[in-house]
Write an enzyme that holds these catalytic residues in place. Structure first.
Site, mmCIF file in Angstrom:
data_model
loop_
_atom_site.group_PDB
_atom_site.id
_atom_site.type_symbol
_atom_site.label_atom_id
_atom_site.label_comp_id
_atom_site.label_asym_id
_atom_site.label_seq_id
_atom_site.Cartn_x
_atom_site.Cartn_y
_atom_site.Cartn_z
ATOM 1 C CB ILE A 168 -32.745 20.665 126.946
ATOM 2 C CG1 ILE A 168 -31.991 20.125 128.169
ATOM 3 C CG2 ILE A 168 -34.002 21.411 127.386
ATOM 4 C CD1 ILE A 168 -31.463 21.195 129.092
ATOM 5 C CD GLU A 289 -39.292 30.318 120.304
ATOM 6 O OE1 GLU A 289 -38.245 30.053 120.943
ATOM 7 O OE2 GLU A 289 -39.932 29.461 119.679
#
Length: 330
Positions: A168, A289
């Site tokens: 991913i 993030e």
């Protein structure tokens, strides 16, 4: 009677009647920063801006600009829910997953006519082909470098086809047929394969598979040394379900796709070319993030040229992860 096959729709059918696990809305939602703004109140958890909580996955049925598409967020944002999805005690998921790694079940390839993900096909050679109109990839914040595919499982192989794997990566839509992809240095098996192709100055065929049984997406997150080079993490998903993952040959690339995905993007990682992540927005930011801050845009992402988009015909589901949610940090 044949065994019922596992895919995202079977998972959602199992959990949809439990309010702790599933919530949906028919309200019109803008994928540009609004989806994430709504979901953080519902069940994002993690380090996302407060207030938030552990809550249900959420299906958005009415997406602005994408009338036939649904968007799902937060499916794996609760360890308890993952336990229920896998029919396991959430407290011992680690042991369960370790057993799956040790008892792999390899994927199988099925015929074209049996692959739901190829029900609708858009090719880059079509005059109206445009990723920005075909793929309802959300942005998390107004500062994002662009619309992001956050939970697309990339499937690729070594040049000699002796090894295949899934990983991913974050991918941003840059143009009508172009994605920027961040492959972390030493980027696991896909990174090793891409490096091999780049040294030979050849494009690497891949498929990007979206809207999957969590057995696949969670299995894809395993890393060496648990799964060394040559170990295909689709084998873990097969073991979790005691049922091999079904693959189908790509339509425009020499690579397999996950046959029961909601969406698949076919294309090539372009060798020895790079693109600025925020080339369209110039915000200097990529996307949130996992620690909770907006990450800096990367000046030199690898490039994927997309050759086709395929999907199911009955209101396909674009699965996404809001960063930095519990699903992002777990």
């Amino acid at each position: 009677m044949s065994e019922e096959l596992w895919d995202l729709r079977r998972v959602l059918a199992e959990i949809k009647n439990n309010p702790a696990d599933y919530h949906e809305t028919d309200e019109l939602i803008d994928p540009n920063a609004e989806l994430s703004g709504v979901y953080r109140y519902i069940g994002a958890g993690g380090t996302v801006e407060r207030p938030t909580q552990e809550g249900p996955t959420m299906m958005f049925n009415n997406i602005k600009g994408f009338p036939d598409t649904r968007v799902l967020m937060g499916l794996q944002a609760s360890r308890r829910r993952v336990g229920r999805i896998f029919h396991q005690d959430y407290k011992t998921l680690g042991h369960f997953l370790n057993k799956a790694v040790l008892n792999p079940i390899s994927p199988v390839t099925i015929s074209e006519k049996d692959a739901p993900v190829h029900e609708v096909v858009h090719k880059a050679t079509d005059s109206d082909f445009d990723l920005r109109k075909l793929v309802a990839a959300p942005t998390n914040t107004p500062y994002d470098a662009g619309p992001y595919i956050t939970i697309g499982v990339v499937l690729g192989s070594s040049m000699d086809k002796s090894m295949s794997d899934v990983t991913i990566h974050r991918m941003v839509i840059e143009d009508k047929d172009t994605l920027g992809v961040y492959i972390m240095p030493g980027g696991r098996h896909i990174g090793a394969f891409a490096e091999e192709y780049e040294k030979a100055n050849k494009p690497m065929p891949i498929t990007i598979n979206i809207g999957l049984d969590p057995a696949i997406t969670i299995g894809a997150t395993f890393e060496p040394p648990t799964t060394p080079l040559g170990y295909n993490e689709l084998d873990i998903a097969g073991a979790i379900r005691n049922q091999p993952v079904q693959l189908v040959q790509g339509l425009t690339v020499d690579e397999k796709a996950i046959a029961r995905s909601e969406y698949t993007l076919e294309g090539y990682i372009v060798p020895n070319e790079r693109i600025q992540e925020d080339i369209n927005t110039h915000t200097g930011k990529a996307m949130p993030e996992f620690p909770g801050y907006d990450g800096d845009a990367n000046p030199a992402l690898q490039i994927i040229k997309v050759t086709a988009v395929t999907h199911r015909k009955d209101h396909p589901i674009m699965q996404s992860v809001i960063g930095p949610s519990e699903e992002h940090v777990s």
